[in-house]
Motif scaffolding. Sequence first.
Motif, mmCIF file in Angstrom:
data_model
loop_
_atom_site.group_PDB
_atom_site.id
_atom_site.type_symbol
_atom_site.label_atom_id
_atom_site.label_comp_id
_atom_site.label_asym_id
_atom_site.label_seq_id
_atom_site.Cartn_x
_atom_site.Cartn_y
_atom_site.Cartn_z
ATOM 1 N N ASP A 123 16.752 31.993 9.151
ATOM 2 C CA ASP A 123 16.634 33.444 9.091
ATOM 3 C C ASP A 123 15.753 33.989 10.212
ATOM 4 N N VAL A 124 14.813 33.186 10.695
ATOM 5 C CA VAL A 124 13.987 33.609 11.829
ATOM 6 C C VAL A 124 14.816 33.622 13.110
ATOM 7 N N VAL A 125 15.668 32.598 13.269
ATOM 8 C CA VAL A 125 16.532 32.537 14.452
ATOM 9 C C VAL A 125 17.526 33.702 14.449
ATOM 10 N N LYS A 153 1.722 33.204 15.067
ATOM 11 C CA LYS A 153 1.116 31.954 14.584
ATOM 12 C C LYS A 153 1.985 31.281 13.522
ATOM 13 N N LEU A 154 3.286 31.273 13.793
ATOM 14 C CA LEU A 154 4.251 30.662 12.881
ATOM 15 C C LEU A 154 4.808 29.341 13.420
ATOM 16 N N SER A 214 13.358 32.327 24.780
ATOM 17 C CA SER A 214 12.039 32.942 25.001
ATOM 18 C C SER A 214 11.632 33.929 23.905
ATOM 19 N N PRO A 215 12.506 34.876 23.472
ATOM 20 C CA PRO A 215 12.082 35.815 22.420
ATOM 21 C C PRO A 215 11.715 35.097 21.117
ATOM 22 N N LEU A 216 12.466 34.081 20.770
ATOM 23 C CA LEU A 216 12.208 33.352 19.540
ATOM 24 C C LEU A 216 10.877 32.606 19.613
ATOM 25 N N ILE A 217 10.668 31.856 20.698
ATOM 26 C CA ILE A 217 9.427 31.096 20.850
ATOM 27 C C ILE A 217 8.222 32.034 20.933
ATOM 28 N N PRO A 266 17.307 36.323 17.880
ATOM 29 C CA PRO A 266 18.359 35.464 18.436
ATOM 30 C C PRO A 266 18.101 35.083 19.897
ATOM 31 N N TYR A 267 18.895 34.122 20.341
ATOM 32 C CA TYR A 267 18.817 33.687 21.732
ATOM 33 C C TYR A 267 19.264 34.818 22.653
ATOM 34 N N GLN A 268 18.625 34.897 23.829
ATOM 35 C CA GLN A 268 19.024 35.884 24.826
ATOM 36 C C GLN A 268 20.384 35.532 25.415
ATOM 37 N N ASP A 269 21.070 36.545 25.890
ATOM 38 C CA ASP A 269 22.386 36.360 26.493
ATOM 39 C C ASP A 269 22.217 35.897 27.953
ATOM 40 N N THR A 270 21.613 34.726 28.119
ATOM 41 C CA THR A 270 21.343 34.158 29.432
ATOM 42 C C THR A 270 21.607 32.656 29.391
#
Length: 238
Positions: free
Chosen positions: A156-158, A182-183, A172-175, A162-166
Amino acid sequence: MKVKINYPLISCICISQNRPQQLLRAIVNFEQQSYPNKELVVSYPSHDLDTKKLMDRILKISHLKIVILCRENHGSLGRIRNQAVAAAHGSYICTWDDDDWHHPERLKHQMALLQNSKLIYQACVLREIILYDRNHKTAFLSAAYNWSGTLLCKKDVVIQYPYQDTNRLEDSPLIEHLETQKLLLPIKGSYYLYVYIYHGSNVIDDIHFKYFTRNGPQLDLKTTQNIIQNVEASYEIN
């Protein structure tokens, strides 16, 4: 008293294209995982007939939980990963790159640390891995880094980030979200769980590979030979 152990379903996301032998090794690595509740989501382009032939054969002879995505368009790596995540049934998502090597205890070890942590983490990564230079047959302990290729994260976090369209840095946004909130649990000292295989056509180029090996020691000959035996193993389907 019987203690019930919780094994949530982990969906391992494997994006492949025109490298059936490497994909077969990744599937063997997945099959050998000691973690009992897992599925493999394999995405490959429709024109990749060699991979289709491999997956058709595996589906006939294997009892593994496998989800096949035969994609029609190439799209970016990030978009393809999002499609695979959407098709996954697990409550956790795990990155499962087909050109690397995964230790049989990888899923079990990462999930156990995530579940047993006193803090409410949503994901974990390995801080160190083994970097193997296939061209020169040398292996190194990596510099400390959040290796996103080892990510295990709640689905649900992913979905929310979501992953960038690259094709690069798509996670990067997810990490960044996981780190700032702090998750993200950084796992130290478990480098043996993952071997990154550098072959010259990786997303990480030669300059970055040398950077990550610069501060990490080169592994001794015996350890390197064991790594070579694992990553260079040849598999066939009977």
